[in-house]
Each structure stands twice: as C-alpha cells, then as structure tokens.
Design a protein around this motif. Structure first.
Motif: not given
Length: 292
Positions: A22-28, A146-150, A269-272
C-alpha cells in the motif's frame, strides 16, 4: 478529527492486504502508512486489521468500515476528475503497451474509437512495465501484477488457454489422467519459449507436476504458432480469442477440452495520469473489449 488521507491509506491497505505494498502504491514510506492506520484505529477505537508475519487480515469492523468508505472515496475521486477535466492539459499522444497478439486482436480494432493519437509498444510484461515506470508508456495491458511505486492496476478480463492440434491429428481418448499425460508428453510440441509458458501451467493445474516434454520448435509469436499447428507441425497452447477463425475454417481442433487454464488481464497505468481526459477515455474504451 479524522484526516481524509487516513481513510485513503486504510482503503489501500485493505485492497493490497499489505502495508508495504500500500505504501508503494501511494508513494509513501511504510512507517508513514503504518502511522495513518494507527491513527485511524485510535480514532475509531477498534482494531481494523489482524497482523501476522506475512500478511494482514481485516477484522469484521475493518470490513464494515471499508464497505462504507470505498464508494465514498471513489465518488470523491470521480468528482475531482470531472472538475479537473476542463482545465487539465491534454495529452496529444497516448502511449500503449501490450503483447502484440493481444494488441492485434483486441486493441487495434478499437483504435478508430479513440479521439487521440496513439504510440504502441510490444514486448513481455517485464519489459513493458519498465517502460511504464520510465514514463515511456501511459497504459499497459499485462497478465501479471508487479508491485511498483505509483502504478495502479484495473482488472480487464480473463483469457482462456486450451491445447490445440491440427484438424486431422489423431487424438487418443483416455479415462486415466496418467495415461492421458503420458500420451501428451510423447507428442510434438511447439512452445512460445524454452520455459514452456502456459504449457507448464496446464501441467501443474491438471497433472500436479512439471511437464516432461522437449518442444520441437520455439516460436515466440502466437499467430505464427497457430499457423504452425494448422500446417501440421505439432500441438501447442493457444488463447481462445485467437482460435475462433481457425476452428470455424476447420484447420484446428481443441484437444481434451477439460485441459484449460485462465489468465487474468490487467490495465496498468501511472496514477499521476489517472485524471487526464484522453487517458480516462481510452481506459473506458479498452474496458469495453470483450473476449470471444
């Protein structure tokens, strides 16, 4: 007073069943994510997850809270997206990534519906994910998460794989799985790769073992593998969405219809980029895609 970000963190943890993911996904950072959860649990006065060494499991209270929060947060995000659509800059080009076989069959026919230009890339899931993380792709269709930040994933559909043979191939029927597996192992096989992708999945799911076969041909292209089957070169495993025309034309047949496996396909996709108008439009069109 509850911070809205605590709610977002809680829902992300619930979704991924992991504070670190969850931290990786939310970039925290993981400690910051843990602090959000601890603060929310202190505010509501109850434990929301049961922690273990490998995973966390929501409590009944946690499940109840998520069922109430998830639609509210989704509604707020959709409202924000609608509000921004009139003022956000648009992308003149959307960069798409997919396996070329899926792109050819399912994405290419949809391109006329897009109101923007596209730039397409083809490759393996691992290769394309690297391009996504480097901002060289905006949207990626893949069969693994694959878990990846953002990076966020949406379930797209299921694809089904079956064993396929030339139409005139002599098939032996068995009422014994061991004899069936032995007969299949003795046939000529065509594979997408040396590691026997998908073929290995069928063996593990149905025979509970690794396949003991050595393919006679390695062809990293499903369209070409299907052509090779049609001209009598051997057996292989093909997704059903590629197979319909060949079956109707009487060029191939499915071997042992019970021997099938499914893959889940995702849109990554990129969250941004989530709130850009053209991006949202293309995601909607892709999600209308149906497997035949």
């Amino acid at each position: 007073m509850v911070d809205f970000e605590w709610y977002r963190s809680f829902c992300t943890i619930y979704k991924y069943k992991s504070i670190s993911e969850a931290a990786k996904t939310r970039m925290m950072t993981q400690p910051a994510m843990s602090q959000h959860l601890a603060a929310l649990e202190a505010e509501v006065g109850e434990t929301l997850f049961i922690r273990s060494t490998r995973k966390i499991t929501p409590t009944e209270r946690g499940k109840e809270l998520y069922s109430q929060l998830a639609p509210l947060i989704e509604s707020l995000e959709n409202t924000t997206m609608s509000f921004k659509m009139a003022s956000l800059p648009t992308q003149s080009v959307i960069k798409l990534g997919a396996a070329h076989e899926f792109f050819s069959e399912k994405i290419l026919p949809q391109l006329p519906k897009y109101n923007t230009c596209t730039l397409s890339h083809f490759g393996t899931a691992e290769q394309l994910l690297e391009l996504l993380k480097e901002d060289k792709l905006d949207i990626l269709i893949m069969s693994k998460r694959f878990p990846a930040p953002g990076v966020e994933y949406l379930k797209l559909m299921d694809e089904e794989f079956v064993i396929v043979a030339p139409i005139d191939y002599e098939i032996h029927e068995f009422d014994n799985l061991k004899l069936e597996e032995q007969w299949l192992s003795e046939q000529k096989w065509i594979s997408y790769g040396l590691e026997l992708p998908i073929i290995r999945r069928i063996w593990r799911e149905h025979y509970k073992k690794r396949p003991e076969i050595r393919p006679v041909h390695i062809i990293p292209n499903l369209h070409m593998i299907l052509k090779a089957i049609e001209i009598g070169m051997g057996l292989s495993v093909i997704p059903t969405y590629l197979l319909q025309d060949s079956l109707k034309a009487g060029k191939t047949k499915v071997v042992f219809k019970h021997l099938k496996v499914e893959n889940e396909l995702y849109i990554a996709y990129q969250l941004k980029n989530k709130h850009l108008p053209q991006f949202h439009e293309i995601i909607s069109v892709i999600r209308e895609t149906k497997m035949d």
